[in-house]
Design an enzyme around this catalytic site. Structure first.
Site, PDB file in Angstrom:
ATOM      1  N   SER A   1       0.840  -1.197   0.000  1.00 15.40           N
ATOM      2  CA  SER A   1       0.000   0.000   0.000  1.00 15.40           C
ATOM      3  C   SER A   1       0.885   1.261   0.000  1.00 15.40           C
ATOM      4  O   SER A   1       1.654   1.447  -0.942  1.00 15.40           O
ATOM      5  CB  SER A   1      -0.970  -0.048   1.187  1.00 15.40           C
ATOM      6  OG  SER A   1      -2.032   0.855   0.997  1.00 15.40           O
TER       7      SER A   1
ATOM      8  N   HIS B   1      -7.653  -6.060   0.736  1.00 13.76           N
ATOM      9  CA  HIS B   1      -6.506  -5.147   0.776  1.00 13.76           C
ATOM     10  C   HIS B   1      -5.358  -5.730   1.590  1.00 13.76           C
ATOM     11  O   HIS B   1      -4.183  -5.520   1.262  1.00 13.76           O
ATOM     12  CB  HIS B   1      -6.943  -3.803   1.355  1.00 13.76           C
ATOM     13  CG  HIS B   1      -5.918  -2.721   1.188  1.00 13.76           C
ATOM     14  ND1 HIS B   1      -5.590  -2.196  -0.040  1.00 13.76           N
ATOM     15  CD2 HIS B   1      -5.135  -2.071   2.087  1.00 13.76           C
ATOM     16  CE1 HIS B   1      -4.664  -1.262   0.102  1.00 13.76           C
ATOM     17  NE2 HIS B   1      -4.363  -1.175   1.381  1.00 13.76           N
TER      18      HIS B   1
END
Length: 257
Positions: A96, A229
């Protein structure tokens, strides 16, 4: 490049020993994340790869330090620490926000003639696709809602008012660094880039990660995994096998496709 402003002992954590002369992988956390996020991945890789995890300021044992709310500054400080380690064996894995920190740090090291061997970019849209969110401008409730939507944050932490008072400013600073970051569309690294993404990530699509192919003059490879995620925590063995396969030339991979 001077390392005086960023002491390695402050910035790097080793959870497991690796084999002598093994490739060295430095892992960079997500927004609000800490070095300990990678403890399980380090363990899976320990027989094949040496792993060091970056600890950003403002979290865990660095909680007395202010977080860095500017991504290029954070990347420069990371690169200062990594320069002595960049001897041809060094690879970077960023998840990320960590993917962009790794990209910018790799670009700095490249300019210093200390290039990394491989850059792994996980769960992050390519720099050519800038973020359109403004999570850092939300109030605390909005920020908490975003963390819950993504998953990956311990619910016990989100329910502790005293811990939240310490944690939310760090998260907000990280999101500010992430969401105010800009990059020239033609910015590249010369090393191979491997993109990784969870198939059901609510914020980052497979196409977002595939667009990283524009940011290397070398080889690009895309790997997808079941999960959202924070698929890395759910598919640790498969991710470890993928990373080790790339860095050692081994074909032993499970669960990636």
């Amino acid at each position: 490049m001077s390392v005086q402003t960023a002491e390695p002992g402050t910035w790097l954590r080793r959870f497991h020993s690796g084999p002598p002369d093994a490739p060295l992988l430095v892992v960079l956390p997500h927004a609000g994340g800490s070095a300990s996020y990678y403890q399980a991945l380090s363990g899976e890789l320990s027989g094949r790869i040496a792993v060091l995890a970056v600890q950003y300021p403002g979290r865990q044992d660095r909680y007395r330090e202010g977080p860095v709310a500017d991504l290029p500054t954070l990347a420069r400080r990371v690169a200062e620490v990594l320069e002595p380690l960049a001897d041809g064996r060094l690879a970077l894995f960023g998840h990320s926000m960590g993917a962009l920190v790794g990209f910018e740090a790799a670009r700095i090291l490249q300019r210093e003639n200390r290039p990394v061997s491989t850059l792994f970019v996980s769960a992050r849209r390519a720099p050519a696709r800038p973020p359109h969110e403004r999570v850092h401008q939300l109030d605390d409730e909005g920020l908490l809602a975003e963390l819950r939507a993504l998953g990956g944050t311990d619910e016990r932490l989100l329910g502790e008012e005293e811990l939240l008072r310490r944690y939310l400013p760090v998260v907000r600073a990280d999101y500010r660094a992430l969401e105010t970051y800009t990059c020239m569309p033609d910015a590249t690294v010369d090393c191979p880039v491997v993109g990784l993404v969870g198939e059901t990530d609510p914020r980052v699509s497979v196409n977002d990660v595939a667009a990283w192919s524009r940011h290397t003059t070398n080889r690009f490879d895309l790997r997808t995994f079941p999960g959202g995620h924070f698929y890395v925590g759910q598919r640790t063995v498969a991710v470890a096998d993928t990373v080790a396969g790339v860095l050692t030339g081994s074909a032993r991979t499970r669960g990636a496709r």
